[in-house]
Write a protein that holds these residues in place. Structure first.
Motif, PDB file in Angstrom:
ATOM      1  N   ALA A 120       4.446  -1.803  -9.280  1.00 16.10           N
ATOM      2  CA  ALA A 120       3.263  -2.587  -8.919  1.00 16.10           C
ATOM      3  C   ALA A 120       3.382  -3.216  -7.531  1.00 16.10           C
ATOM      4  O   ALA A 120       2.450  -3.854  -7.066  1.00 16.10           O
ATOM      5  CB  ALA A 120       3.022  -3.683  -9.955  1.00 16.10           C
ATOM      6  N   GLY A 121       4.548  -3.036  -6.877  1.00 16.66           N
ATOM      7  CA  GLY A 121       4.722  -3.617  -5.555  1.00 16.66           C
ATOM      8  C   GLY A 121       5.153  -5.064  -5.580  1.00 16.66           C
ATOM      9  O   GLY A 121       4.977  -5.793  -4.595  1.00 16.66           O
ATOM     10  N   LYS A 156      -6.019  -4.911 -11.485  1.00 18.55           N
ATOM     11  CA  LYS A 156      -6.541  -3.548 -11.418  1.00 18.55           C
ATOM     12  C   LYS A 156      -5.890  -2.729 -10.309  1.00 18.55           C
ATOM     13  O   LYS A 156      -6.542  -2.018  -9.545  1.00 18.55           O
ATOM     14  CB  LYS A 156      -8.056  -3.564 -11.224  1.00 18.55           C
ATOM     15  N   GLY A 157      -4.557  -2.811 -10.201  1.00 13.13           N
ATOM     16  CA  GLY A 157      -3.827  -2.000  -9.246  1.00 13.13           C
ATOM     17  C   GLY A 157      -3.767  -2.551  -7.833  1.00 13.13           C
ATOM     18  O   GLY A 157      -3.221  -1.898  -6.943  1.00 13.13           O
ATOM     19  N   SER A 158      -4.319  -3.747  -7.598  1.00 11.94           N
ATOM     20  CA  SER A 158      -4.308  -4.337  -6.258  1.00 11.94           C
ATOM     21  C   SER A 158      -3.804  -5.775  -6.331  1.00 11.94           C
ATOM     22  O   SER A 158      -3.985  -6.464  -7.342  1.00 11.94           O
ATOM     23  CB  SER A 158      -5.717  -4.328  -5.640  1.00 11.94           C
ATOM     24  N   TRP A 159      -3.202  -6.230  -5.224  1.00 13.84           N
ATOM     25  CA  TRP A 159      -2.741  -7.611  -5.114  1.00 13.84           C
ATOM     26  C   TRP A 159      -3.767  -8.430  -4.336  1.00 13.84           C
ATOM     27  O   TRP A 159      -4.312  -7.967  -3.338  1.00 13.84           O
ATOM     28  CB  TRP A 159      -1.400  -7.677  -4.384  1.00 13.84           C
ATOM     29  N   TYR A 160      -3.991  -9.652  -4.800  1.00 13.83           N
ATOM     30  CA  TYR A 160      -4.917 -10.575  -4.151  1.00 13.83           C
ATOM     31  C   TYR A 160      -4.189 -11.883  -3.856  1.00 13.83           C
ATOM     32  O   TYR A 160      -3.331 -12.318  -4.637  1.00 13.83           O
ATOM     33  CB  TYR A 160      -6.121 -10.879  -5.053  1.00 13.83           C
ATOM     34  N   PRO A 207       1.897   4.127  -4.172  1.00 13.71           N
ATOM     35  CA  PRO A 207       3.060   3.556  -3.469  1.00 13.71           C
ATOM     36  C   PRO A 207       2.633   2.479  -2.483  1.00 13.71           C
ATOM     37  O   PRO A 207       1.537   2.521  -1.922  1.00 13.71           O
ATOM     38  CB  PRO A 207       3.662   4.764  -2.755  1.00 13.71           C
ATOM     39  N   THR A 208       3.503   1.500  -2.286  1.00 13.27           N
ATOM     40  CA  THR A 208       3.239   0.429  -1.317  1.00 13.27           C
ATOM     41  C   THR A 208       4.284   0.504  -0.210  1.00 13.27           C
ATOM     42  O   THR A 208       5.443   0.835  -0.453  1.00 13.27           O
ATOM     43  CB  THR A 208       3.309  -0.952  -1.996  1.00 13.27           C
TER      44      THR A 208
END
Length: 331
Positions: A91-92, A179-183, A131-132
């Motif tokens: 998930a990074g 949902k797969g993104s960081w905020y 990938p991040t």
């Protein structure tokens, strides 16, 4: 013995509850007293609450609440840590390396049977996320550390509209994986309000001398979801949408964050949603397109918008096909 073995031995001796001097520890372990000092320093740096008392009856001891706590994880706890490390890495998560080191420590002190079990559980779980890159994780680390320290950052942000956004002061209250993104959620000095930002759109972060206090009881997760999901008690207009389909299709639809939140009634082959009208006029029609003819929708507004969206898509690809056909004819 290695330094790690010496540290573990000192830890077990101090957990007995006795106060021991550096000389006593050195004699017990048959090592130099300076080695004891180095091991004590390393244990303190790793978070062990060792107390040093001077005087005739002085020495080293461990706080009683730590001495009474278990130092060994059971099999299920070990498996949970290994699986959590896999999720976090994919998930990074900004401290994946630290989790990996923790897992390595579990394996280092496991016997052959325990190690085999850990390896089998590690290989039995996979997580797939995009990938991040390293810069992305560096930003996550800066944001998390600033949130914990109450330090203001200067941020450059790409709004995704092709226009550069001016640098802004940002007080990060927390980071959220959604949902797969960081905020990143916090107070934006440019707008003068609490806002959320996609971390993958951040183009630069710098520390400042500014400090802030996070509002008491503030939840970054609740704030982010409050902006994403409609508020039924708010001024927005809502419409009831009834959708009929096979049960498996509706199950998939209801797993979507928006439809799951808006679900009012559910039967095996029918679901009733209360959706904000603005979403029906924007992205909901495009989200439902992949379901093709599997849905029977009872909402005049949504059907009209899906018809318009379908016509635009059809015209776009017909024009593209016509152009390619014409070029082939000229060759």
């Amino acid at each position: 013995m290695t330094k790690a073995d010496n540290m573990l031995a000192i830890l077990w001796m101090l957990r007995s509850g006795k106060r021991m001097t550096a000389k006593q520890l050195a004699e017990e372990l048959e090592i130099h007293v300076r080695t004891v000092y180095r091991c004590i320093d390393s244990l303190c740096a790793s978070g062990v609450p060792i107390v040093a008392e001077s005087g005739p009856n002085g020495g080293y001891s461990i706080l009683s609440r730590f001495a009474d706590s278990p130092l060994v994880f059971d099999a299920e706890e070990q498996k949970g840590l290994i699986h959590a490390a896999i999720f976090a890495k994919e998930a990074g998560y900004p401290y994946s390396d630290a989790l990996a080191r923790a897992v390595d420590k579990l394996k280092r002190y496991a016997n052959e049977k325990q190690l085999d079990r850990l390896e089998r559980h590690s290989g039995g779980l996979s997580v797939i996320y995009p990938p991040t890159d390293g810069g992305y994780q560096a930003y996550l680390q800066m944001l998390e550390e600033a949130a914990g320290q109450g330090r203001t950052l200067e941020m450059e942000y790409d709004r995704g509209k092709g226009a550069a956004s001016p640098p802004r002061l940002f007080d990060p209250y927390g980071i959220v994986f959604w949902k797969g993104s960081w905020y990143a959620v916090g107070h934006c000095g440019y707008r003068g309000e609490i806002r959320s930002f996609r971390v993958d759109r951040i183009r630069g972060l710098r520390e400042t001398e500014g400090r802030f206090e996070r509002p008491a009881g503030f939840s970054a997760k609740d704030h982010l979801l409050g902006n994403l999901l409609p508020d039924p008690s708010g001024p927005a207009e809502f419409e009831t949408v009834r959708i009929k389909a096979q049960e498996q299709v509706l199950n998939e639809l209801c797993r979507h964050w928006l439809f799951g939140h808006a679900l009012m009634e559910r039967r095996p082959e029918e679901a009733v949603f209360r959706l904000e009208r603005s979403t029906l006029q924007t992205y909901v029609p495009y989200f439902l397109m992949p379901y093709s003819t599997a849905l029977h929708i009872e909402s005049e507004l949504l059907l009209r918008k899906m018809t318009e969206a379908g016509a635009r898509i059809l015209a776009h690809y017909e024009a593209m096909l016509s152009g390619q056909t014409s070029r082939k004819g000229d060759e």
